[in-house]
Motif scaffolding. Structure first.
Motif, PDB file in Angstrom:
ATOM      1  N   ASN A  34       0.847  -1.189   0.000  1.00 30.11           N
ATOM      2  CA  ASN A  34       0.000   0.000   0.000  1.00 30.11           C
ATOM      3  C   ASN A  34       0.883   1.240   0.000  1.00 30.11           C
ATOM      4  N   GLU A  35       1.501   1.510  -1.098  1.00 33.31           N
ATOM      5  CA  GLU A  35       2.430   2.634  -1.192  1.00 33.31           C
ATOM      6  C   GLU A  35       1.760   3.788  -1.944  1.00 33.31           C
ATOM      7  N   ASN A  36       1.623   4.917  -1.277  1.00 36.33           N
ATOM      8  CA  ASN A  36       1.025   6.079  -1.920  1.00 36.33           C
ATOM      9  C   ASN A  36       2.028   6.715  -2.872  1.00 36.33           C
ATOM     10  N   PHE A  37       1.573   7.008  -4.069  1.00 37.93           N
ATOM     11  CA  PHE A  37       2.413   7.647  -5.058  1.00 37.93           C
ATOM     12  C   PHE A  37       1.515   8.504  -5.927  1.00 37.93           C
ATOM     13  N   ALA A  38       1.691   9.792  -5.831  1.00 33.48           N
ATOM     14  CA  ALA A  38       0.927  10.754  -6.635  1.00 33.48           C
ATOM     15  C   ALA A  38      -0.575  10.492  -6.536  1.00 33.48           C
ATOM     16  N   GLY A  39      -1.051  10.249  -5.315  1.00 35.55           N
ATOM     17  CA  GLY A  39      -2.479  10.066  -5.119  1.00 35.55           C
ATOM     18  C   GLY A  39      -3.005   8.695  -5.474  1.00 35.55           C
TER      19      GLY A  39
END
Length: 141
Positions: free
Chosen positions: A7-12
């Protein structure tokens, strides 16, 4: 800093991986095959023989998996080898299934439920396998 790969957030956006119940069942099957005292899964040799003719996939008959988030419950019906202590075999299965699923997938197995559906000696089991194989060959003729 703790890294979370699923669950890695990247640019939304949220990246994640999903492991199907079938994959968890296959891992469980491989573990069950290597635990001393378990002769086979419920469904048995005949189902394994049938599935081997229909595809190259390993049969997971006798195993069910229920997942919620990153937790799972694994249920298996087994044939216990006569002379083996059921409690000891279960403890070995429980530990091995939980460890292998966690190590390979990151999914936590909350519970392992085992239903002992039969108890046979190795000799009785081998005889039964041979009979089922011969019956299968006769039906093909």
């Amino acid at each position: 800093m703790t890294e979370n790969y699923n669950n890695e957030n990247f640019a939304g956006e949220v990246s994640e991986y999903v492991v199907s119940d079938k994959v968890l069942a296959k891992i469980t099957k491989k573990v069950v095959d290597n635990v001393d005292g378990v002769l086979d899964l419920q469904g048995g040799f005949f189902d394994n023989l049938t599935s081997s003719f229909s595809s190259n996939e390993q049969s997971t008959s006798g195993i069910s998996v229920n997942q919620a988030d990153k937790d799972a419950v694994v249920e298996a019906g087994i044939i216990l080898e006569y002379g083996k202590r059921a409690e000891e075999v279960f403890r070995n299965l429980d530990k091995a299934i939980k460890n292998e699923v966690k190590n390979l997938t990151g999914i936590n197995v909350k519970a392992v439920k085992v239903n002992i559906v039969d108890i046979l000696t190795k000799e009785e089991f081998n005889k039964k396998q041979k009979q089922e194989e011969e019956e299968k060959k006769q039906k093909e003729i």
